[in-house]
Design a protein around this motif. Structure first.
Motif, PDB file in Angstrom:
ATOM      1  N   PRO A   1     -28.367  15.024  15.071  1.00 62.10           N
ATOM      2  CA  PRO A   1     -28.624  16.432  15.390  1.00 62.10           C
ATOM      3  C   PRO A   1     -27.554  17.066  16.275  1.00 62.10           C
ATOM      4  CG  PRO A   1     -30.093  14.985  16.619  1.00 62.10           C
ATOM      5  CD  PRO A   1     -29.387  14.124  15.630  1.00 62.10           C
ATOM      6  N   ASN A   2     -26.676  16.248  16.830  1.00 61.81           N
ATOM      7  CA  ASN A   2     -25.623  16.777  17.699  1.00 61.81           C
ATOM      8  C   ASN A   2     -24.247  16.730  17.032  1.00 61.81           C
ATOM      9  OD1 ASN A   2     -27.385  17.196  19.991  1.00 61.81           O
ATOM     10  ND2 ASN A   2     -27.405  14.965  20.251  1.00 61.81           N
ATOM     11  N   GLU A   3     -24.220  16.432  15.720  1.00 63.31           N
ATOM     12  CA  GLU A   3     -22.921  16.334  15.046  1.00 63.31           C
ATOM     13  C   GLU A   3     -22.218  17.685  15.045  1.00 63.31           C
ATOM     14  OE1 GLU A   3     -22.003  17.807  12.077  1.00 63.31           O
ATOM     15  OE2 GLU A   3     -23.918  18.651  11.448  1.00 63.31           O
ATOM     16  N   ASN A   4     -20.888  17.624  15.005  1.00 63.04           N
ATOM     17  CA  ASN A   4     -20.067  18.829  14.885  1.00 63.04           C
ATOM     18  C   ASN A   4     -18.717  18.384  14.348  1.00 63.04           C
ATOM     19  OD1 ASN A   4     -19.037  21.415  15.032  1.00 63.04           O
ATOM     20  ND2 ASN A   4     -18.568  21.311  17.221  1.00 63.04           N
ATOM     21  N   ASP A   5     -18.639  18.223  13.013  1.00 62.65           N
ATOM     22  CA  ASP A   5     -17.454  17.605  12.426  1.00 62.65           C
ATOM     23  C   ASP A   5     -17.015  18.283  11.133  1.00 62.65           C
ATOM     24  OD1 ASP A   5     -19.600  16.859  10.935  1.00 62.65           O
ATOM     25  OD2 ASP A   5     -19.294  14.698  11.083  1.00 62.65           O
ATOM     26  N   GLY A   6     -17.324  19.565  10.961  1.00 62.90           N
ATOM     27  CA  GLY A   6     -16.972  20.263   9.737  1.00 62.90           C
ATOM     28  C   GLY A   6     -15.473  20.487   9.581  1.00 62.90           C
ATOM     29  N   LYS A   7     -15.031  20.506   8.313  1.00 59.93           N
ATOM     30  CA  LYS A   7     -13.610  20.715   8.038  1.00 59.93           C
ATOM     31  C   LYS A   7     -13.435  21.466   6.726  1.00 59.93           C
ATOM     32  CE  LYS A   7     -11.673  16.703  10.487  1.00 59.93           C
ATOM     33  NZ  LYS A   7     -12.883  16.467  11.298  1.00 59.93           N
ATOM     34  N   ILE A   8     -12.263  22.098   6.578  1.00 56.50           N
ATOM     35  CA  ILE A   8     -11.822  22.684   5.307  1.00 56.50           C
ATOM     36  C   ILE A   8     -10.456  22.102   5.002  1.00 56.50           C
ATOM     37  CG2 ILE A   8     -11.159  24.785   4.082  1.00 56.50           C
ATOM     38  CD1 ILE A   8     -13.068  26.337   5.914  1.00 56.50           C
TER      39      ILE A   8
ATOM     40  N   GLY B   1     -19.196  16.636   6.568  1.00 57.63           N
ATOM     41  CA  GLY B   1     -19.214  15.496   7.480  1.00 57.63           C
ATOM     42  C   GLY B   1     -20.597  14.865   7.569  1.00 57.63           C
ATOM     43  N   VAL B   2     -20.955  14.435   8.768  1.00 55.41           N
ATOM     44  CA  VAL B   2     -22.260  13.810   9.005  1.00 55.41           C
ATOM     45  C   VAL B   2     -23.340  14.885   8.971  1.00 55.41           C
ATOM     46  CG1 VAL B   2     -23.675  12.515  10.659  1.00 55.41           C
ATOM     47  CG2 VAL B   2     -21.253  11.958  10.369  1.00 55.41           C
ATOM     48  N   ASP B   3     -24.437  14.589   8.266  1.00 55.78           N
ATOM     49  CA  ASP B   3     -25.533  15.551   8.168  1.00 55.78           C
ATOM     50  C   ASP B   3     -26.267  15.649   9.499  1.00 55.78           C
ATOM     51  OD1 ASP B   3     -28.463  16.437   7.438  1.00 55.78           O
ATOM     52  OD2 ASP B   3     -27.228  16.917   5.688  1.00 55.78           O
TER      53      ASP B   3
ATOM     54  N   PRO C   1     -20.381  23.513  12.106  1.00 52.71           N
ATOM     55  CA  PRO C   1     -20.483  22.054  11.945  1.00 52.71           C
ATOM     56  C   PRO C   1     -20.680  21.615  10.501  1.00 52.71           C
ATOM     57  CG  PRO C   1     -22.546  22.926  12.765  1.00 52.71           C
ATOM     58  CD  PRO C   1     -21.581  24.085  12.747  1.00 52.71           C
ATOM     59  N   ASP C   2     -21.246  22.487   9.642  1.00 53.17           N
ATOM     60  CA  ASP C   2     -21.565  22.112   8.267  1.00 53.17           C
ATOM     61  C   ASP C   2     -21.131  23.199   7.285  1.00 53.17           C
ATOM     62  OD1 ASP C   2     -23.155  19.502   8.219  1.00 53.17           O
ATOM     63  OD2 ASP C   2     -24.168  20.610   9.803  1.00 53.17           O
ATOM     64  N   PRO C   3     -19.831  23.436   7.143  1.00 50.40           N
ATOM     65  CA  PRO C   3     -19.381  24.468   6.197  1.00 50.40           C
ATOM     66  C   PRO C   3     -19.730  24.065   4.773  1.00 50.40           C
ATOM     67  CG  PRO C   3     -17.523  23.132   6.899  1.00 50.40           C
ATOM     68  CD  PRO C   3     -18.696  22.706   7.736  1.00 50.40           C
ATOM     69  N   CYS C   4     -20.141  25.014   3.971  1.00 59.15           N
ATOM     70  CA  CYS C   4     -20.485  24.684   2.579  1.00 59.15           C
ATOM     71  C   CYS C   4     -19.751  25.623   1.628  1.00 59.15           C
ATOM     72  CB  CYS C   4     -21.995  24.663   2.364  1.00 59.15           C
ATOM     73  SG  CYS C   4     -22.919  25.927   3.206  1.00 59.15           S
ATOM     74  N   GLY C   5     -20.390  26.715   1.140  1.00 56.67           N
ATOM     75  CA  GLY C   5     -19.724  27.587   0.183  1.00 56.67           C
ATOM     76  C   GLY C   5     -18.492  28.254   0.773  1.00 56.67           C
TER      77      GLY C   5
ATOM     78  N   PHE D   1     -16.527  31.661   4.383  1.00 57.02           N
ATOM     79  CA  PHE D   1     -17.374  30.493   4.112  1.00 57.02           C
ATOM     80  C   PHE D   1     -18.657  30.596   4.920  1.00 57.02           C
ATOM     81  CE2 PHE D   1     -14.616  29.211   7.623  1.00 57.02           C
ATOM     82  CZ  PHE D   1     -15.455  28.545   8.504  1.00 57.02           C
ATOM     83  N   CYS D   2     -19.686  29.908   4.436  1.00 57.86           N
ATOM     84  CA  CYS D   2     -20.993  29.946   5.096  1.00 57.86           C
ATOM     85  C   CYS D   2     -21.341  28.571   5.632  1.00 57.86           C
ATOM     86  CB  CYS D   2     -22.076  30.438   4.134  1.00 57.86           C
ATOM     87  SG  CYS D   2     -22.279  29.436   2.651  1.00 57.86           S
ATOM     88  N   ASP D   3     -22.329  28.530   6.516  1.00 58.35           N
ATOM     89  CA  ASP D   3     -22.815  27.286   7.107  1.00 58.35           C
ATOM     90  C   ASP D   3     -24.338  27.298   7.010  1.00 58.35           C
ATOM     91  OD1 ASP D   3     -23.762  25.297   9.008  1.00 58.35           O
ATOM     92  OD2 ASP D   3     -21.702  25.214   9.760  1.00 58.35           O
ATOM     93  N   SER D   4     -24.899  26.329   6.279  1.00 59.13           N
ATOM     94  CA  SER D   4     -26.337  26.339   6.017  1.00 59.13           C
ATOM     95  C   SER D   4     -27.162  25.614   7.074  1.00 59.13           C
ATOM     96  CB  SER D   4     -26.615  25.700   4.649  1.00 59.13           C
ATOM     97  OG  SER D   4     -26.140  24.373   4.613  1.00 59.13           O
ATOM     98  N   GLU D   5     -26.495  24.942   8.036  1.00 55.90           N
ATOM     99  CA  GLU D   5     -27.238  24.132   9.002  1.00 55.90           C
ATOM    100  C   GLU D   5     -27.045  24.550  10.454  1.00 55.90           C
ATOM    101  OE1 GLU D   5     -29.226  21.977   7.707  1.00 55.90           O
ATOM    102  OE2 GLU D   5     -28.451  22.021   5.670  1.00 55.90           O
ATOM    103  N   VAL D   6     -26.037  25.344  10.748  1.00 58.06           N
ATOM    104  CA  VAL D   6     -25.697  25.614  12.141  1.00 58.06           C
ATOM    105  C   VAL D   6     -26.848  26.257  12.911  1.00 58.06           C
ATOM    106  CG1 VAL D   6     -24.679  27.870  11.598  1.00 58.06           C
ATOM    107  CG2 VAL D   6     -23.945  26.628  13.661  1.00 58.06           C
TER     108      VAL D   6
END
Length: 828
Positions: free
Chosen positions: A560-567, A553-555, A319-323, A335-340
């Motif tokens: 708390p139920n967001e799931n909108d990550g993209k590359i 996407g949305v933090d 949901p929150d891809p970063c690096g 890539f990593c996800d710091s919030e999942v």
């Protein structure tokens, strides 16, 4: 017990009991048609969640400069018996609790507090508005509640105070009173402190501000800032009463503002004198920078969106891809996800993801065993190691895969070094240049890129004394990047690329030395929150290089139920040359008066397209579009400081710009008044009136000559700049005398003195210090006496001319045929 004395900008040793006399004058109001400020610059530096530092019920804050700490108010004391007290918790700039202090003030309204160095402590305006509390600080800068004192301020006539701040430089107190609403300015009368202080008001209704809350003074600009809850707007107001700028803060959804405070920036690379505005609301403290840096001029490239990977649809999802980084050995993206891991409905034991270039899952792994907040990743192809940043922990991991060759498995080995040891407390993205063996770290709060090179030992192990790494850095604000999060290094160009969470559309391309090459417009991606950047072959054309950008996407703190990550897979610039553009006039820093005709001229050219000067567009940071072409004049720029930018684009859509700063100042309002009454008096004939003679004379010898002038001042508006009395000398003298402010009435009476009735015996007394003094004067010349300190607005003012020498001085009176005395007042 030693008591603390109220000294009101006077040396404490000289201050005894004091009676405060406040003189009320007609409020200064400002017409509604005055120019309203345009949208001012701001950007979010950070948000402090006070619940995370043990303060669930934020009641406001103030700042103590000597300790460099915030005093945060606790609104819910644990013991009901302590309802007559307020607890202040000390919080460091890096968000750590450092003790507390309890002060005996009940129901403290945090917006009515301000620290003042001249008072030597924390000022608290009690809820009733009838008393002012001083909690002094000791030599260590800490509050000393045992020495608290109160001062009766009923004469200030406050009704609904809802904000207080102090101007240390001008030694003034400002109070926001909702009964107007209005801003009340209390100005001490010179060396007498608040004795005979004047009070002026700014009527906020005339500015359209009806529900203000909180007040803060910015010493860098001399402007006041207040917040309006109904329209979520921060107003910046000049002391003259004009709106300088407005800032829409609706994005922060402020619902319960507790305080506005200017304090030093937490950015450790900023000038120590640079301040930020801190807003306390509910359970968070928001740091805003209002400082707009001068951004390097650069061209802009419009990127094309090749492909989008919906990481929220992967199995398992991210949901929150970063690096993000490209792995050449497997031709895959990592890539990593710091919030999942914080989202129980989505967590599937995976926060490191490997996919094909088109977005098919290859493998996942869990690296929570050493970091719960993987933020950025960078790959070193020379040794196959991966660098992983952790912003919460202020550290960088270097991970070496084991025999299986995969990252995030049990046979990995790793080392770690701290970034906080070289001042980076918010390491976000990381990038690596194998050709120079350099690790790049971008810091979100410091707005800085750090370049790390290993020392003699060849290992990335931190700065001395923990290791021997070498660290340099450059600033990102001059690149136009105010909240950097992602950084990537492209071997094909040898440049760095930095994403900005404050912008959804721009990536900055810079050299490794920090020079802006160009900006890349990625608006085609429609991103929500830019994060990591990596480079690799395009999924559609392996022969070309693409830029891969993650979008969080949305933090999850918001939803708390967001799931909108993209590359997003995006194009990067080709070798097309950007146009060059320059401004010939006006010169940078030029200053003009309102109404002046200003010539704007410049030139632009392009290697491929030739002369583009006719295509130049010119904009003002205040007035918007002001003209087109290579030369034109404008005479109606709004009063204020303008950043003038000219922009030109070539046939390929690549643009370049140049900027200068110019200021437009209001035309000074000069008012002149001749005396309504003037006369000399003589001790030789103490009962004789000289009001009809044509001269004013002064002398101090075997007999005394004084001269008096009275003026009726009307029609003033705005802010006082200066005031002077001008008299024309009709005799030379080595002593021009001194001028004093005196009573408007005959001595010992309430009857106004007149030039036809003034004598030596009934003239107003001359006491106190002179307003100004003149030494040598020459015949047939004007002599100016500065009386600015005596003029507070419209009204009647009397002055006396006297000297202490035997020198005889003679000036024209208002009965002379020409060159009459005058009071000249300049307002702005």
């Amino acid at each position: 017990m030693r008591t603390h004395k109220w000294h009101f900008w006077r040396p404490m040793s000289k201050c005894l009991a004091m009676v405060i006399v406040l003189t009320w004058i007609t409020p200064i109001t400002y017409a509604a048609e005055k120019p309203q400020g345009q949208g001012g610059f701001f950007h979010k530096v950070r948000v402090i969640d006070t619940m995370n530092i043990g303060i669930p019920n934020l009641g406001g804050l103030t700042f103590l400069p000597k300790t460099n700490q915030f005093e945060v108010m606790n609104t819910n004391p644990s013991d009901p018996s302590l309802s007559q007290f307020t607890d202040l918790l000390s919080v460091t700039m890096d968000e750590k609790l450092e003790g507390s202090v309890r002060i005996p003030v009940a129901k403290l309204d945090s917006v009515n507090t301000a620290y003042d160095e001249d008072f030597g402590g924390l000022l608290i305006l009690e809820q009733s508005g009838q008393s002012l509390v001083l909690v002094p600080t000791g030599t260590d800068g800490k509050l000393q509640p045992s020495m608290l004192t109160r001062q009766n301020i009923q004469s200030w006539r406050l009704k609904k105070p809802k904000g207080m701040t102090v101007d240390h430089t001008g030694k003034q107190i400002f109070i926001l009173d909702l009964s107007g609403p209005s801003i009340i300015k209390i100005t001490p009368a010179g060396s007498k402190g608040l004795e005979n202080a004047s009070i002026t008001t700014v009527d906020l209704r005339q500015l359209g501000i009806l529900k203000p809350h909180g007040l803060a003074f910015d010493s860098a600009t001399g402007h006041l800032h207040l917040f309006s809850q109904d329209n979520q707007t921060l107003y910046e107001i000049a002391q003259s009463g004009e709106i300088v700028a407005t800032r829409n803060l609706s994005t922060f959804k402020l619902t319960n503002l507790k305080a506005l405070v200017f304090a030093p920036s937490f950015d450790q690379t900023d000038n120590p004198q640079q301040t930020s505005l801190y807003l306390a609301d509910s359970s968070r403290i928001i740091e805003l920078s209002l400082y707009e840096p001068v951004v390097m001029a650069a061209s802009t490239f419009s990127s094309v969106l090749y492909h989008t990977i919906d990481t929220s649809s992967l199995t398992p999802p991210s949901p929150d891809p970063c690096g993000i980084e490209y792995l050449p050995s497997s031709n895959t993206l990592l890539f990593c996800d710091s919030e999942v891991d914080e989202m129980t409905n989505l967590w599937a034991n995976a926060n490191l993801f490997e996919t094909t270039l088109s977005g098919t899952i290859v493998r996942t792994s869990n690296i929570r065993s050493f970091t719960k907040e993987p933020t950025g990743i960078a790959y070193n192809p020379a040794n196959g190691h991966m660098f992983i940043s952790e912003d919460d922990g202020h550290r960088i991991f270097e991970v070496a895969p084991g025999k299986d060759g995969f990252f995030g498995t049990s046979d990995d080995t790793r080392s770690v070094f701290m970034t906080s040891y070289f001042g980076s407390n918010d390491p976000e993205g990381v990038a690596f240049d194998s050709s120079s063996n350099t690790l790049f770290i971008v810091d979100g709060v410091n707005e800085e890129v750090y370049l790390i090179k290993p020392g003699i030992n060849g290992q990335f192990d931190g700065v001395p004394p923990y290791g021997d790494d070498l660290v340099t850095n450059f600033d990102t604000t001059i690149l136009g990047v105010h909240d950097p999060e992602g950084i990537g290094f492209c071997p094909a160009t040898g440049h760095l690329y930095i994403s900005d969470t404050a912008s959804r559309t721009v990536v900055a391309e810079v050299t490794v030395a920090g020079t802006l090459e160009q900006t890349i417009d990625i608006s085609a991606a429609s991103a929500r929150k830019l994060s990591g950047i990596g480079f690799g072959p395009s999924s559609t054309d392996p022969a070309s290089v693409a830029m891969y950008v993650t979008d969080r996407g949305v933090d999850n703190n918001v939803d708390p139920n967001e799931n909108d990550g993209k590359i997003y897979e995006l194009s990067i610039p080709t070798n097309n040359n950007a146009p060059t553009v320059s401004i010939i006039g006006p010169v940078n820093g030029a200053s003009y008066m309102s109404g002046d005709a200003i010539n704007f001229s410049g030139s632009a050219s392009d290697t491929e397209d030739g002369n583009l000067s006719a295509s130049m567009t010119w904009t003002s940071s205040i007035d918007g579009l002001i003209g087109n072409g290579s030369s034109f004049n404008v005479s109606n720029l709004t009063i204020g400081t303008h950043t003038i930018t000219t922009t030109v684009s070539d046939s390929n859509g690549v643009s370049s710009s140049a900027s200068v700063t110019v200021s437009v100042d209001p035309i000074p309002q000069i008012s002149k008044f001749t005396p309504t009454d003037d006369a000399k008096v003589s001790s030789i004939n103490p009962n004789k009136n000289y009001g009809s003679i044509t001269t004013l004379e002064v002398r101090k010898s075997t007999y005394t000559l004084h001269s008096y002038l009275k003026f009726n001042v009307t029609g003033l508006s705005g802010t006082m700049k200066n005031a002077k009395i001008r008299v024309y000398s009709v005799a030379s003298s080595r002593d021009g005398g001194s001028i004093y402010a005196v009573s408007n009435n005959y001595n010992g009476t309430s009857i106004p003195w007149l030039e036809s009735g003034l004598t030596y015996n009934n003239a107003p007394s001359i006491i106190g210090e002179p307003l100004s003094t003149k030494t040598k004067v020459t015949i047939d010349s004007w002599v100016d006496y500065d009386v600015t300190a005596a003029i507070t607005g419209n009204g009647e003012y009397s002055f006396a001319l006297a000297n202490i020498s035997s020198q005889y001085t003679k000036y024209n009176s208002s009965e002379a045929s020409l060159n009459l005395p005058e009071l000249v007042i300049e307002m702005e």
